[in-house]
Design a protein around this motif. Sequence first.
Motif, short mmCIF file in Angstrom:
data_model
loop_
_atom_site.label_atom_id
_atom_site.label_comp_id
_atom_site.label_asym_id
_atom_site.label_seq_id
_atom_site.Cartn_x
_atom_site.Cartn_y
_atom_site.Cartn_z
N LEU A 290 14.31 39.24 30.02
CA LEU A 290 15.52 39.88 30.71
C LEU A 290 15.07 41.26 30.78
CD1 LEU A 290 16.27 36.77 30.49
CD2 LEU A 290 18.65 37.60 30.75
N THR A 291 15.21 41.92 31.99
CA THR A 291 14.92 43.22 32.01
C THR A 291 16.09 44.19 32.12
OG1 THR A 291 14.36 43.03 34.52
CG2 THR A 291 12.33 42.78 32.97
N GLY A 292 17.13 43.84 31.87
CA GLY A 292 18.53 44.50 32.01
C GLY A 292 19.15 44.57 33.44
N SER A 293 20.17 44.90 33.52
CA SER A 293 21.10 45.06 34.90
C SER A 293 21.36 46.42 35.39
CB SER A 293 22.34 44.29 34.49
OG SER A 293 23.13 44.14 35.85
N PRO A 294 21.26 46.40 36.78
CA PRO A 294 21.35 47.74 37.45
C PRO A 294 23.00 48.19 37.47
CG PRO A 294 21.04 46.17 39.05
CD PRO A 294 20.81 45.56 37.68
N ALA A 295 23.29 49.23 38.04
CA ALA A 295 24.72 49.84 38.29
C ALA A 295 25.46 48.86 38.94
CB ALA A 295 24.74 51.18 38.83
N GLY A 296 26.83 48.91 38.87
CA GLY A 296 27.63 48.11 39.91
C GLY A 296 28.02 46.56 39.12
N ASN A 297 28.10 46.81 37.80
CA ASN A 297 28.95 45.72 37.19
C ASN A 297 30.45 45.77 37.10
OD1 ASN A 297 26.61 46.46 34.40
ND2 ASN A 297 26.54 44.87 35.65
N GLY A 298 31.06 44.86 36.75
CA GLY A 298 32.74 44.68 37.04
C GLY A 298 33.44 45.81 36.30
N MET A 299 33.01 46.51 35.21
CA MET A 299 33.60 47.30 34.64
C MET A 299 33.52 48.71 35.44
SD MET A 299 35.08 46.36 31.84
CE MET A 299 35.37 47.67 30.72
N HIS A 300 32.50 48.90 36.27
CA HIS A 300 32.45 50.06 37.16
C HIS A 300 33.33 49.80 38.33
CE1 HIS A 300 30.51 53.07 39.76
NE2 HIS A 300 30.58 51.96 40.71
N TRP A 301 33.73 48.68 38.69
CA TRP A 301 34.60 48.54 39.80
C TRP A 301 35.91 48.39 39.49
CZ3 TRP A 301 32.51 50.07 44.16
CH2 TRP A 301 31.22 49.78 44.67
N GLY A 302 36.27 48.26 38.13
CA GLY A 302 37.47 47.64 37.69
C GLY A 302 37.92 46.39 38.02
N ARG A 303 36.83 45.40 38.33
CA ARG A 303 37.37 44.05 38.83
C ARG A 303 36.48 43.32 38.17
NH1 ARG A 303 37.11 39.23 40.65
NH2 ARG A 303 37.83 38.66 42.83
N LEU A 304 36.97 42.24 37.16
CA LEU A 304 36.07 41.39 36.52
C LEU A 304 36.29 40.11 37.01
CD1 LEU A 304 37.19 43.24 32.98
CD2 LEU A 304 34.64 43.00 34.04
N LEU A 305 35.57 39.19 36.30
CA LEU A 305 35.48 37.57 36.95
C LEU A 305 36.73 37.02 36.69
CD1 LEU A 305 31.67 36.80 35.98
CD2 LEU A 305 32.72 37.38 38.17
N ARG A 306 36.88 36.13 37.68
CA ARG A 306 38.26 35.31 37.48
C ARG A 306 38.24 33.87 38.04
NH1 ARG A 306 40.94 39.97 40.18
NH2 ARG A 306 41.08 39.66 42.55
N ASP A 307 38.89 33.18 37.88
CA ASP A 307 38.88 31.69 38.51
C ASP A 307 38.50 31.65 39.87
OD1 ASP A 307 39.05 28.72 38.20
OD2 ASP A 307 40.92 28.93 38.99
N GLY A 308 37.63 31.04 40.60
CA GLY A 308 37.50 30.90 41.84
C GLY A 308 36.52 31.83 42.45
N ASP A 309 36.20 32.87 41.70
CA ASP A 309 35.24 33.83 42.18
C ASP A 309 33.92 33.14 42.48
OD1 ASP A 309 36.71 35.92 42.29
OD2 ASP A 309 36.15 36.85 40.30
N VAL A 310 33.30 33.48 43.24
CA VAL A 310 31.58 33.07 43.89
C VAL A 310 30.89 34.16 43.67
CG1 VAL A 310 30.20 32.08 45.56
CG2 VAL A 310 32.63 31.32 45.26
#
Length: 331
Positions: A290-310
């Motif tokens: 795996l080569t790493g993840s680009p910018a735009g993770n949930g911590m950046h947006w202040g919005r993390l995964l929760r039930d029902g997210d797609v």
Amino acid sequence: MKPAATSAPFAGPFALGTLSAPGEAPFPALVRPDGHALDLRTALDAPTLTIRELLERWRERLPRLHALAADATGEWQPLDGLCVHAPVEPRQIFQSGANYRQHVIDLEVAHRSPDDPRTVEEARAEIAEIMDRRAAEDLPYVFIGLPSAITGPYDDVVLPSWAQQPDWELELAAVIGRPAYQVSVEEALEYVAGYTISNDLTDRATVFRRDMRAIGTDWLRSKNAPGFTPLGPWIVPARSIADPDDLRVTLKLNGETMQDESTKDMIFGIARIVSYASQTARLLPGDLVLTGSPAGNGMHWGRLLRDGDVMDGTITALGAQRTRCIAEETQ
């Protein structure tokens, strides 16, 4: 398992996948872009064949796979109604961290000390210079993941009750096609059979051990829950990808774009990561890098995964995956 879509957009004449009919055992498949699949157990007269076993004889099998893909008289069946599993069961997963330039800059700026005298622009410029020096002088950061975390590209992902900050990390994954040990950067891509899509989910709250801060990161706890690595849908042969260091990585959450970056932003390219990992470990056919993840993770947006997210994840020429988040039921 969720059924496949009726189409399978990817580059080249074919890709590899692991499919199953409802109620039947998974089988290794040759998949065409027009949405049809061929059972390779029958086509290659190998009743117990798996994708990993196919990769163990990759260079020998590749011409035959091209011939099968071009043969319209084969026993092709539509993907519609078939279930798509993770395309391969690796023995080892090598994961890269802090490997996208803008992502690292964003993180460093966001975590500046409150008394940092620099403006945001000054901080970004200084950190960018550090990233350039790192690319020229330093080494990739690679750690180990567990195959038991892998799930299919359309499967639901269960968010553990203990995961307080589950986050997404869409990534390009290289699939190894030859045993690789202490290979040079110049020859490293010769050991890559193909590429696929991975979403390296992470619980940010458990990345660092609060009781043992000096130890550093706890990747076992934060990244390896069951289903935390949706993989696939396909392995696209390396020769079908013109430039793996220039592919678009895009993740949408409930239809809203969160990550959208080219692999050109990687600090260390695929060849350097594969070579680096091989200096210590012997990479085996079917293993993932795996080569790493680009910018735009949930911590950046202040919005993390929760039930029902797609989550909808796409990478240029590799197809798309869709996974739904389900909260773990507690008793």
